[in-house]
Structure formats: structure tokens, C-alpha cells
Design a protein around this motif. Sequence first.
Motif, short mmCIF file in Angstrom:
data_model
loop_
_atom_site.label_atom_id
_atom_site.label_comp_id
_atom_site.label_asym_id
_atom_site.label_seq_id
_atom_site.Cartn_x
_atom_site.Cartn_y
_atom_site.Cartn_z
N SER A 57 0.84 -1.19 0.00
CA SER A 57 0.00 0.00 0.00
C SER A 57 0.88 1.24 0.00
CB SER A 57 -0.91 0.02 1.23
OG SER A 57 -1.74 -1.13 1.25
N SER A 58 0.46 2.24 -0.77
CA SER A 58 1.21 3.50 -0.79
C SER A 58 0.51 4.51 0.11
CB SER A 58 1.30 4.04 -2.22
OG SER A 58 0.00 4.27 -2.74
N PHE A 59 1.31 5.46 0.60
CA PHE A 59 0.79 6.49 1.48
C PHE A 59 0.94 7.85 0.78
CE2 PHE A 59 2.08 2.88 3.98
CZ PHE A 59 1.06 2.73 4.91
N SER A 60 0.18 8.81 1.25
CA SER A 60 0.15 10.11 0.59
C SER A 60 1.48 10.86 0.70
CB SER A 60 -0.96 10.98 1.18
OG SER A 60 -0.75 11.16 2.58
N GLY A 61 2.33 10.44 1.61
CA GLY A 61 3.63 11.11 1.78
C GLY A 61 4.32 10.63 3.03
N ARG A 62 5.52 11.16 3.26
CA ARG A 62 6.30 10.76 4.43
C ARG A 62 5.59 11.07 5.73
NH1 ARG A 62 11.72 10.08 3.72
NH2 ARG A 62 12.07 10.83 5.84
N ASP A 63 4.78 12.13 5.73
CA ASP A 63 4.12 12.56 6.96
C ASP A 63 2.71 12.02 7.10
OD1 ASP A 63 6.38 14.03 7.69
OD2 ASP A 63 5.73 15.76 6.53
N ALA A 64 2.37 11.07 6.25
CA ALA A 64 1.03 10.47 6.33
C ALA A 64 0.88 9.72 7.65
CB ALA A 64 0.81 9.53 5.17
N THR A 65 -0.26 9.87 8.32
CA THR A 65 -0.50 9.19 9.58
C THR A 65 -0.88 7.73 9.32
OG1 THR A 65 -1.23 11.22 10.66
CG2 THR A 65 -1.93 9.14 11.66
N ALA A 123 11.15 -19.43 12.96
CA ALA A 123 11.80 -18.48 13.86
C ALA A 123 13.10 -19.05 14.39
CB ALA A 123 10.88 -18.12 15.01
N GLY A 124 14.10 -18.17 14.57
CA GLY A 124 15.38 -18.58 15.13
C GLY A 124 15.39 -18.48 16.64
N ALA A 125 16.60 -18.63 17.22
CA ALA A 125 16.72 -18.63 18.68
C ALA A 125 16.68 -17.23 19.26
CB ALA A 125 18.03 -19.31 19.07
N ALA A 126 16.92 -16.22 18.45
CA ALA A 126 16.96 -14.85 18.98
C ALA A 126 15.57 -14.40 19.43
CB ALA A 126 17.48 -13.89 17.91
N GLN A 127 15.54 -13.63 20.52
CA GLN A 127 14.28 -13.12 21.04
C GLN A 127 13.70 -12.07 20.09
OE1 GLN A 127 12.42 -13.91 23.83
NE2 GLN A 127 13.83 -15.65 24.00
N PRO A 128 12.39 -12.11 19.86
CA PRO A 128 11.74 -11.08 19.04
C PRO A 128 11.96 -9.69 19.65
CG PRO A 128 10.27 -12.94 19.37
CD PRO A 128 11.42 -13.14 20.30
N VAL A 129 11.95 -8.69 18.80
CA VAL A 129 12.16 -7.31 19.24
C VAL A 129 10.86 -6.53 19.04
CG1 VAL A 129 13.45 -5.18 18.88
CG2 VAL A 129 14.60 -7.41 18.63
N THR A 130 10.36 -5.93 20.13
CA THR A 130 9.12 -5.15 20.05
C THR A 130 9.46 -3.66 19.99
OG1 THR A 130 7.88 -6.82 21.27
CG2 THR A 130 6.95 -4.60 21.20
N ILE A 131 8.82 -2.98 19.05
CA ILE A 131 9.07 -1.56 18.84
C ILE A 131 7.76 -0.81 19.06
CG2 ILE A 131 9.87 0.19 17.20
CD1 ILE A 131 11.29 -2.15 15.72
N ALA A 132 7.76 0.08 20.06
CA ALA A 132 6.55 0.84 20.38
C ALA A 132 6.40 2.02 19.42
CB ALA A 132 6.61 1.34 21.81
N ILE A 133 5.21 2.15 18.86
CA ILE A 133 4.91 3.28 17.98
C ILE A 133 3.89 4.16 18.71
CG2 ILE A 133 4.12 4.02 15.71
CD1 ILE A 133 6.67 2.33 15.67
N ASP A 134 4.36 5.27 19.26
CA ASP A 134 3.47 6.15 20.01
C ASP A 134 2.97 7.26 19.11
OD1 ASP A 134 5.64 7.81 19.74
OD2 ASP A 134 6.33 7.56 21.81
N SER A 135 2.24 8.21 19.68
CA SER A 135 1.65 9.27 18.88
C SER A 135 2.70 10.18 18.25
CB SER A 135 0.71 10.12 19.76
OG SER A 135 1.42 10.66 20.88
N ALA A 136 3.90 10.20 18.86
CA ALA A 136 4.96 11.03 18.31
C ALA A 136 5.61 10.38 17.10
CB ALA A 136 6.02 11.32 19.37
N HIS A 137 5.32 9.08 16.88
CA HIS A 137 5.93 8.35 15.77
C HIS A 137 4.89 7.67 14.88
CE1 HIS A 137 9.20 8.64 18.76
NE2 HIS A 137 10.02 8.66 17.70
N GLN A 138 3.68 8.16 14.87
CA GLN A 138 2.63 7.45 14.15
C GLN A 138 2.61 7.75 12.65
OE1 GLN A 138 -1.34 8.68 15.32
NE2 GLN A 138 -0.65 10.76 15.79
N THR A 139 3.44 8.68 12.19
CA THR A 139 3.53 8.93 10.75
C THR A 139 4.47 7.90 10.11
OG1 THR A 139 5.40 10.43 11.00
CG2 THR A 139 3.20 11.40 11.10
#
Length: 488
Positions: A122-130, A155-171
Amino acid sequence: MVTTTATQSILTSLGAGSGVDTASLVASLVQAQFAAKNASLTKQEDALTAQISSVAKVQSGITSFASGLKTLVQGGTLVTQPTSSNTSVLTATALPGAKLSGLAASVEVTQLATAQVATSASSFSGRDATVGTGNLTLTFGTATVDSGALTGFTAGAAQPVTIAIDSAHQTLSGIASAINAASAGVTASIVTDANGTARLTLKGATGTNQAFTLSSDTPALSALNVGVGQSATTIGSAAGNAQLKLDGVSVERSSNSVSDLIEGVKLELTGTAVGKPVTLGNTKPTAALSQAVTDFVDTYNQLQAVLKTETDSTTGALRNDNNATSLARALRALPLTTLATGAAAGDPINLASIGVSTNRDGTLSVDSTKLNAALSKTPDAVEALFANGTGATGGGIAAALDAISTAAVDQKVTINGNVEHIGLVGSTALYTAAKTKVTDAEAKVTTDTAAYQERLTKQYAASDALVAKYKASQTTLTNQIAQWNKTG
């Protein structure tokens, strides 16, 4: 300021009564009183300034010499280098400390290591698209790819990495920044086409075990999911190992930079050539070693010329400086210093054995015939003299010179539990402290001079006033006697 002004005023009026130029007399007496002291202090200050300058010159010379030689040795131009018959397929360089004499190998590259690349469908309207908020989870392992889609993932032996996307990073750009900030092994970038629409692209590391999935815990972020059965993204490149053959033996590596296949050699895989092995050989640094010996001798002679001038027994500023004279002695011993240990009988072990000799004036010269013979007969042994080793002896010329430089410049010793700096750094500190004392003494002389001048000025002013008084009385008596004579 008041006292000085008063003294100047008195000096101006001195001699009015006696007729003697007492102002000049005071100045001469003051100058005579402190001339010897001032001359002595000026001489001391000039000598200390010259010593500090000389130490700096010598210190700069030896440290520049040592660091320059170390850089040359570490640069790799003085060691045998591997060669590749086809650099469009692979290049080869020597690893530190490598001994590649006699290197001969055949390497066939059939596949380069690749990284998984996933791009949002899917494409977004731009870099700053929410896009939305929530959590993204990266999981690493092995995968199969077919027609731009993940068809299998383990899946390998490495633990999955969780990345929080808050309101400051929702674009879209904010999500890319959050993924990159996690430093999890996947980099995110945004590709914008000519129409301004944007897509998120994720790229992992090379190697079969570096395939990844990306899952979200909110519907808004599901447009970025990467995984089996997911249509939100397409797989442009699958993760895979480099496949090659060393002398006919098949091997795989997770990276196109390979340092553990051939001892002492780093391979950079740049292309494939199925059925066309690349031949690895070696080339001796004969010309570089010959030039290095010549350059070493030239630089050595320049430094010795500086030391000879600065430690001259008659005119040298450092003629009594033990650190400078010790450095000169250490350098004179360098041509005979053992630079390589474990050498075979007859192999060169020092500079003297490859044609570097000491002249009667302390300079060095090179016997090119002897040097060329050594390079022709025992090239590996000559190369060992310029090895990137450690220690004052047996570690190569750079290590030996570095040991001399360190001892001469800032050797540390413990005296009564305190760490003391000796060497040229200690000399500088000693001369600087002495110069500070001279400066303080000069300041005191200036103060004493002013006080002495003030005292003499007042004394002569008092005497001059008394003489003026006597002269006035004399004039009065003379006039009175003249009047008496006229009356009689």
C-alpha cells in the motif's frame, strides 16, 4: 600611582637648590644597583626559553618519526599482499599479522549473500502520512520466498524485538525512525515516487538466518505486516548465504565479507562466476620495503641533525639535558637492535644486516647492493623487520622506535608511591618551573627598583632642600654685609 607621581614631581625639581643634576644621578645609581641582577635574570630567562624550545623541537621530531613509521607499517604496504585474478568477482586483502608467502588458492563464487527486502504494498500520501499507533514486533529466522511473498518461515533462537509506535511516531517517517532507533538488525527507509506517494521499505542483514517477519498488534499498523500469508508487503529480495568453493570444496558464508575462509586473507565478494574459479596468489612488497628503508634512513638523519645541534657540548641548549642525550644514544643503538626473533640462521635480524650502517658522524647510510641482495634472497625475513609487532625488540622497527620514543618523551616511574614523569616531558616541566621562578624574581627586582629609586629620590630631595636653604642664608648674609660696607 600617587607615590610614583610624587617621585616624578620630586625628580623634576631635583637640583634646583644645589645645581647638581641629581635626577640623572639617581637614575645612574639605581641602574648600577640592579644592572648585574637584571642581566643575570635576563640571561637565565633566555637560556630557559631556548631549552624549552629545543625540547619541543626534539620531542616533535622523535614522536613524528615514530608515529609516521607506525602508520606506514600499519598501512599494509610493507607486507605481502594477496592477489586476485578477477577483481570483478572478488578482491583480497591481508589481515593484520598475516604471513602470505606462498599463498595459492582457487575460489569459485556461485552466489552472493543477500538480504531480505520487504516493501509495503500500500502507498501512502507522503512521508508525513498518519499510519497509527501500537506495537511492531520483529522476529528473525529462516524463510522461503516465492513470487514476492513469504511462503514459509521458521523463527530462530533470537528473542523477538518489540518496537513501540506512540503518537509522536505514528507517521510513516516516524515509524521508520522508531525502527531504526531500535537497532534490531533491520533498517527502514521511505521510497517516494514522482507523484509524491510513499512506501516503507525494510532491509535486514545478509545471510539465510537473517530473514524476518514484522507483526502488529493494531489494525492501523497491519498495513506494514511482513509474514507468511501477508499481502500488505512484497518481498523484493530473499535472505541468503554466499555460496562458494575453495579449491573445489563447497562452503557458505552469511556475508560477502569473508575473513575466516583463508588464513590471513579477507575476501570481498563482488560478483559471481559459475564454473570460473578465481586464482589467489601473492605479491612481495619489494619496492615498498626498499623505499621504506631509504625513507627511514633519511628521517633518522634529519632527527640526528637536530639532536646534534641541540646537545652540542658548547652551544647546544640541551647539552646538559640527560633526557636528550639519552635519546641520542638510544637512536645510535637502533641499527643493531634485534627486530625479528626466531629467524633462520643467516636471515637478517636487524637493520645493519640489510645494509644500513652508521657513519663516523653518527648518520646512517644504505648499502643498496646489500639491501637488494637481502630483498632477493630473504624477502620474508626483510619483511619481518617491518612487521607490525610490539615490544622494544623482536617486534619490528616500528615497535622498537616507538619504545625509544615513549621512553624519551614521557616515561613514568613511581618514586615514594608517587608517579613521576621523566623524559622530555619532565625536562619541559623542569625548565618551565625554573622560568616561572625567574619571572617572579624579575617582578621582585622591578618592585625593588621602584622602591630604591623612591628612597634615593627622597634622600636627595631632602639634601637639595637643605642646600637651597644654606644658599638662601648665604645670599642674605652677603647682601647684609654689602649694605654694612656701603653704610660705613
